[in-house]
Design a protein around this motif. Structure first.
Motif, PDB file in Angstrom:
ATOM      1  N   ARG A   1      30.326  81.248  51.959  1.00 55.39           N
ATOM      2  CA  ARG A   1      30.758  81.772  50.665  1.00 55.39           C
ATOM      3  C   ARG A   1      29.568  81.894  49.717  1.00 55.39           C
ATOM      4  NH1 ARG A   1      34.672  77.816  51.913  1.00 55.39           N
ATOM      5  NH2 ARG A   1      36.777  78.653  52.232  1.00 55.39           N
ATOM      6  N   ASN A   2      29.623  82.922  48.848  1.00 60.04           N
ATOM      7  CA  ASN A   2      28.658  82.999  47.761  1.00 60.04           C
ATOM      8  C   ASN A   2      29.180  82.209  46.574  1.00 60.04           C
ATOM      9  OD1 ASN A   2      30.583  84.611  46.449  1.00 60.04           O
ATOM     10  ND2 ASN A   2      29.711  86.495  47.316  1.00 60.04           N
ATOM     11  N   LEU A   3      28.409  82.194  45.474  1.00 58.08           N
ATOM     12  CA  LEU A   3      28.804  81.353  44.337  1.00 58.08           C
ATOM     13  C   LEU A   3      30.086  81.836  43.691  1.00 58.08           C
ATOM     14  CD1 LEU A   3      25.424  80.469  42.605  1.00 58.08           C
ATOM     15  CD2 LEU A   3      26.813  79.104  44.146  1.00 58.08           C
ATOM     16  N   TYR A   4      30.348  83.160  43.690  1.00 55.44           N
ATOM     17  CA  TYR A   4      31.595  83.648  43.097  1.00 55.44           C
ATOM     18  C   TYR A   4      32.794  83.154  43.911  1.00 55.44           C
ATOM     19  CZ  TYR A   4      35.349  86.793  41.752  1.00 55.44           C
ATOM     20  OH  TYR A   4      36.546  87.283  41.342  1.00 55.44           O
ATOM     21  N   GLU A   5      32.698  83.252  45.218  1.00 58.05           N
ATOM     22  CA  GLU A   5      33.789  82.748  46.058  1.00 58.05           C
ATOM     23  C   GLU A   5      33.945  81.244  45.909  1.00 58.05           C
ATOM     24  OE1 GLU A   5      32.261  84.152  49.710  1.00 58.05           O
ATOM     25  OE2 GLU A   5      33.444  86.008  49.712  1.00 58.05           O
ATOM     26  N   PHE A   6      32.799  80.548  45.724  1.00 53.33           N
ATOM     27  CA  PHE A   6      32.855  79.098  45.499  1.00 53.33           C
ATOM     28  C   PHE A   6      33.638  78.758  44.233  1.00 53.33           C
ATOM     29  CE2 PHE A   6      31.629  74.804  45.020  1.00 53.33           C
ATOM     30  CZ  PHE A   6      31.097  74.636  43.752  1.00 53.33           C
ATOM     31  N   THR A   7      33.402  79.524  43.151  1.00 55.24           N
ATOM     32  CA  THR A   7      34.096  79.219  41.882  1.00 55.24           C
ATOM     33  C   THR A   7      35.592  79.524  41.968  1.00 55.24           C
ATOM     34  OG1 THR A   7      33.539  81.423  41.038  1.00 55.24           O
ATOM     35  CG2 THR A   7      32.029  79.603  40.521  1.00 55.24           C
ATOM     36  N   GLN A   8      36.004  80.430  42.884  1.00 53.56           N
ATOM     37  CA  GLN A   8      37.427  80.744  43.006  1.00 53.56           C
ATOM     38  C   GLN A   8      38.215  79.604  43.640  1.00 53.56           C
ATOM     39  OE1 GLN A   8      38.651  83.533  41.473  1.00 53.56           O
ATOM     40  NE2 GLN A   8      36.496  83.525  40.841  1.00 53.56           N
ATOM     41  N   LEU A   9      37.507  78.668  44.281  1.00 53.38           N
ATOM     42  CA  LEU A   9      38.183  77.497  44.843  1.00 53.38           C
ATOM     43  C   LEU A   9      38.524  76.459  43.789  1.00 53.38           C
ATOM     44  CD1 LEU A   9      35.974  76.938  48.015  1.00 53.38           C
ATOM     45  CD2 LEU A   9      38.176  78.119  47.908  1.00 53.38           C
ATOM     46  N   LEU A  10      37.913  76.594  42.600  1.00 54.80           N
ATOM     47  CA  LEU A  10      38.082  75.597  41.555  1.00 54.80           C
ATOM     48  C   LEU A  10      39.339  75.851  40.752  1.00 54.80           C
ATOM     49  CD1 LEU A  10      34.402  75.583  40.230  1.00 54.80           C
ATOM     50  CD2 LEU A  10      35.389  74.085  41.959  1.00 54.80           C
ATOM     51  N   THR A  11      39.789  74.816  40.045  1.00 52.34           N
ATOM     52  CA  THR A  11      40.865  74.985  39.074  1.00 52.34           C
ATOM     53  C   THR A  11      40.319  75.706  37.854  1.00 52.34           C
ATOM     54  OG1 THR A  11      40.390  72.881  38.017  1.00 52.34           O
ATOM     55  CG2 THR A  11      41.937  72.854  39.864  1.00 52.34           C
TER      56      THR A  11
END
Length: 907
Positions: free
Chosen positions: A408-418
């Motif tokens: 995952r890139n950083l954008y996909e990483f942030t989509q895992l967050l609340t």
């Protein structure tokens, strides 16, 4: 000289063989020792489990028998109040549920089928009105299981043989009791059956008594209960003892024998638990020691092996460095070699040459240092690390980072967050870009269960560009552990409510100090009573049900906070309520324990205050002052206001002046006449303490007696009252009042040597006074708590004083005291005369019959009306007192009143 056959064996081969043998020996020893201690610990754990199952079996059996006895008594006396039997039944069903859950362990198929057949039908069987179900209970099987598991626990811990013998004797006593209770415990028992029952138990009694005398270990465990059990057994098997007393003895006998069995089981359980911990510790220590030994062996071997290879390669390289024209000598080295002398010389040459080489290499090392440092960070730390550019695109990531987040890139990483996590991420990036300083924060992911990640952002200058390192660490375990610690610190385990600390923190954190509302402190007075009678677990369960009802009623409010301040005290805050909502707030609190059956009223008190943007400490102090006043006034609700503060301050002033008032005898004695009901003649009086303060006016006895108990002045107050009573009896001697008796109230809390010494000295100086002074024992629930109390009372009785029991019928201990002390008189509590139980004639008649059979004097207090006087005479009460005759009078007024009445009776 003959050479050894091992002379040509290389040293490295010998060392390798020795290491292999040592490694195998350590592995075998470690696993054998670990297996041995693990099996020992498992055996101890199974024994503990069996002992726990034995408690379930014993709990079902004992509470079924106690339920049968209580229910048989209620049926015989046609009682409609079944609280006692219902409690025994509920506890038996609770133990039965535990037994059903554990019945698959340690039982044969036949035993399991029998237990399940009994357990599945027990609840339906015990709901019937009659007691025919009792004969269907497989007590033989339950005793067999109990004996097997207790013996297993005793054998596992190598307990003294006397514990086996005592356990077997107690189980045989209980089994004989169970088989004969339906024939022995009847209103009109057969004397022959009673004699046969008593004779069948004599061998077990003699065995237990001999064991206690011969074995100190039993004296410490069961000695204090054996005499009580045998006393109850004598009462049960005596046909001349009243049915009520035999009911009490039937309960007491089985209860004491069960407590002795529980004491033996607890002793074995404690020893088993100690052994299990030790064996578990030995198991862990063995594994750790073995692993450390293996690690040291492996480290030594690897270090030697690679050092040996390095020296050989280094020797080859240095040979070529001396003469580069030589052909590589690797192929010419023999299989077995020892180049130590040559190696040492070459090392010396290599050290000289390395000085030049190091100088030439220094600059290249400096150039590679930064790269190596960050490369090692990527590969050796075990952390998830990525290198990102100024556009926050990932340039490089290590294996740990890839395993954690994949590709995952950083954008996909942030989509895992609340949503909150994304906001924290964005704020962290902005801070690093703006300040060019490291930033650290924790993110949480939208997963079940929730996962927490520690994030570190480190800025890095690369030429004219700004790059960043992002370091991730999974901290879920640490966060969950911290949350659990926080829960234990801030919440009450039993009810799930906030505790005192958690309530205060939440009150401040939610900003309730800046709001208006109602703050309440609610005290459940019945909690301690339930805990003493039925155990802490039962009291906690009852309180939890009460809290659930209260929480259901609080759902209609937008903002409320409920917590547990102490064992029996709750805290409550409701926002946006005022004094105008008084009735609504008071209706929130239940008035009974069980809302469906309403079979027991709830004894509670509540202090309330209206808060207007006040601190937690100030609100709590005001509510506590209101609760204190409610306790002193014995009212259910008190709202805090200026008058409450004045009354609390008044009580504090009274408490400070109490010692001086006792010393100066400002607290005097008033006398409440006691009348022979049939003739109307005065026969005595009860001595009552009264305080008419010059500063505070008349102070009720409830107030200053409670203050005396709290401030440890109660003994001096009791001594002062006793001295005044003795002096008054001396004044009446040789007068027309010389035949009157005076009842002096004595609490078990005041059974001090000073009281006993004063009574003894007075009896020696004035022997006649023992016929005039009656010692009236109050708070009979505490009479049998301490053996020293009984000893003091027996000393008083030996001096000739007559003993009386006050408030008779309000507790089991007042019945039990009659069998332990030479009681002369009992006084019926005013509750059965003019109080809420005055229509309970069955109890009054039973007590009257009981006192006639035991040749005791029966006194009724609290006679207020002519109708109550008539009822007492009809029920056979001999002596009475109350406001119907007159209020309590001071000594002078009472003397005149009594003399006039005596003269009137004589004429």
């Amino acid at each position: 000289m003959r050479r050894s056959p091992f002379a040509d064996v290389p040293f490295r081969t010998v060392l390798t063989v020795l290491f292999a043998l040592s490694f195998v020996a350590v592995v075998l020893l470690t696993f054998w020792s670990g297996y041995y201690w693990k099996e020992k610990a498992e055996t101890s754990r199974q024994a503990i489990t069996n002992m726990t199952y034995a408690k379930d079996v014993s709990g079902v059996e004992s509470h079924l028998i106690l339920y049968y006895v209580a229910r048989q008594y209620e049926i015989e006396r046609a009682e409609t109040f079944t609280l006692v039997s219902d409690q025994y039944r509920d506890q038996a069903l609770a133990f039965n549920r535990s037994l059903i859950n554990d019945v698959h362990v340690g039982l044969s198929d036949r035993e399991r089928d029998a237990v399940l057949a009994f357990s599945d039908n027990i609840e339906a069987a015990t709901t019937s009105i009659d007691t025919d179900w009792f004969r269907l209970v497989p007590f033989d099987l339950l005793k067999s299981l109990d004996r097997r598991w207790i013996y297993d626990g005793l054998r596992q811990t190598n307990q003294d043989s006397s514990l086996y013998e005592a356990t077997d004797a107690l189980l045989r006593l209980q089994m004989a009791y169970t088989r004969n209770i339906d024939r022995v415990f009847v209103a009109d028992p057969d004397k022959d059956q009673l004699a046969e029952f008593e004779a069948s138990l004599l061998p077990e009694q003699a065995l237990l008594q001999n064991l206690v005398l011969d074995r100190p270990i039993l004296s410490d465990t069961v000695d204090d209960r054996i005499n009580q059990a045998f006393t109850a057994l004598d009462q049960l098997s005596n046909p001349d003892v009243p049915y009520e007393a035999r009911y009490v003895s039937a309960i007491a006998f089985y209860d004491q024998t069960q407590r002795m069995l529980d004491a033996i089981s607890d002793k074995a359980l404690a020893a088993l638990e100690t052994e299990r911990r030790q064996e578990q510790s030995f198991y862990v220590f063995t594994l750790i020691f073995g692993m450390l030994t293996l690690a040291l062996l492996s480290y030594g071997f690897v270090r030697y092996y690679y050092r040996y290879r390095f020296d050989l390669v280094h020797l080859q390289e240095r040979a070529l460095a001396i003469d580069p024209m030589l052909e590589p000598p690797a192929n010419s080295f023999p299989d077995r070699h020892d180049f130590a002398p040559v190696e040492q010389e070459l090392k010396r040459i290599a050290r000289d040459m390395s000085l030049t080489v190091r100088h030439l290499e220094a600059k290249s090392f400096e150039l590679a240092e930064v790269h190596e440092r960050w490369a090692s960070l990527f590969t050796e730390t075990g952390l998830a690390i990525a290198w990102i550019d100024d556009k926050f695109e990932i340039i490089e990531r290590n294996d740990v980072f890839e395993r954690l987040l994949g590709n995952r890139n950083l954008y996909e990483f942030t989509q895992l967050l609340t949503a909150t996590g994304r906001k924290i991420w964005e704020d962290g990036l902005a801070h690093v870009k703006r300040e060019q300083r490291p930033s650290e924060f924790i993110l949480f992911f939208e997963e079940t269960p929730r996962r927490y990640m520690s994030v570190k952002l480190l800025p890095l200058e690369v030429g004219n560009h700004r790059h960043y390192y992002i370091i991730l660490e999974d901290v879920t375990e640490r966060i969950v552990r911290e949350q659990e610690v926080d829960r234990l610190v801030r919440y009450d385990d039993a009810t799930g409510l906030l505790n005192a600390y958690g309530f205060a923190q939440t009150y401040r954190k939610r900003g309730l100090t800046a709001t208006n509302g109602v703050f309440l402190v609610f005290k459940v007075n019945d909690y301690q009573h339930l805990s003493d009678w039925y155990g802490t677990a039962y009291a906690e369960a009852a309180l939890k049900r009460l809290v659930s009802r209260l929480e259901a009623r609080l759902k209609k409010y937008a903002t409320s906070l409920l917590g547990r301040y102490r064992d029996n005290t709750l805290l409550l805050y409701i926002q946006d309520l005022d004094a105008e909502d008084k009735d609504e707030v008071e209706d929130l609190f239940p008035r009974d324990w069980d809302e469906r059956t309403r079979r027991q009223a709830l004894d509670s008190q509540c202090g309330m205050t209206v808060v207007r943007m006040q601190s937690y400490d100030e609100a709590l102090k005001q509510a506590m002052n209101a609760l204190q006043l409610a306790i002193e006034q014995r009212t259910r609700f008190v709202w805090y206001d200026a008058d409450v503060l004045r009354q609390v301050e008044r009580l504090a002033l009274i408490e400070r002046t109490l010692p001086d008032a006792i010393k100066k005898r400002a607290i005097h004695v008033a006398y409440h006449p006691q009348i022979e009901l049939k003739t109307g003649a005065i026969v005595g009086a009860e001595a009552l303490a009264r305080w008419d303060s010059d500063t505070h006016g008349k102070i009720s006895p409830d107030e200053f007696i409670r203050m005396a108990e709290k401030s440890d002045q109660i003994l001096w107050l009791s001594l002062s009252v006793l001295e005044q009573v003795i002096e008054q009896l001396l004044r009446w001697h040789d007068t027309s009042l010389s035949a009157l008796t005076v009842s002096y109230n004595l609490s078990p809390r005041c059974l001090d040597a000073a009281i006993v010494d004063l009574l003894t000295e007075t009896a020696e100086t004035h022997p006649w006074i023992t016929d005039r002074l009656v010692i009236e024992l109050t708070e009979s629930s505490d009479l049998l708590t301490y053996p020293t109390d009984l000893s003091q009372l027996e000393t008083i009785a030996r001096n000739g004083y007559r003993l009386s029991i006050d408030d008779f019928g309000t507790g089991y201990a007042s019945f039990e005291a009659i069998w332990h002390l030479p009681i002369h008189e009992v006084k019926i509590d005013r509750m059965y005369v003019s109080g809420k139980a005055k229509d309970s004639l069955s109890f009054l008649r039973a007590v009257a019959r009981f006192t006639r059979e035991q040749r005791l004097v029966l006194v009724a207090e609290g006679i207020e009306t002519k109708l109550e006087l008539k009822r007492m005479i009809e029920e056979g009460v001999e002596i009475g007192q109350g406001y119907y005759f007159t209020e309590p009078l001071d000594a002078m007024t009472f003397t005149a009143w009594a003399e006039a009445r005596i003269q009137k009776d004589e004429t």
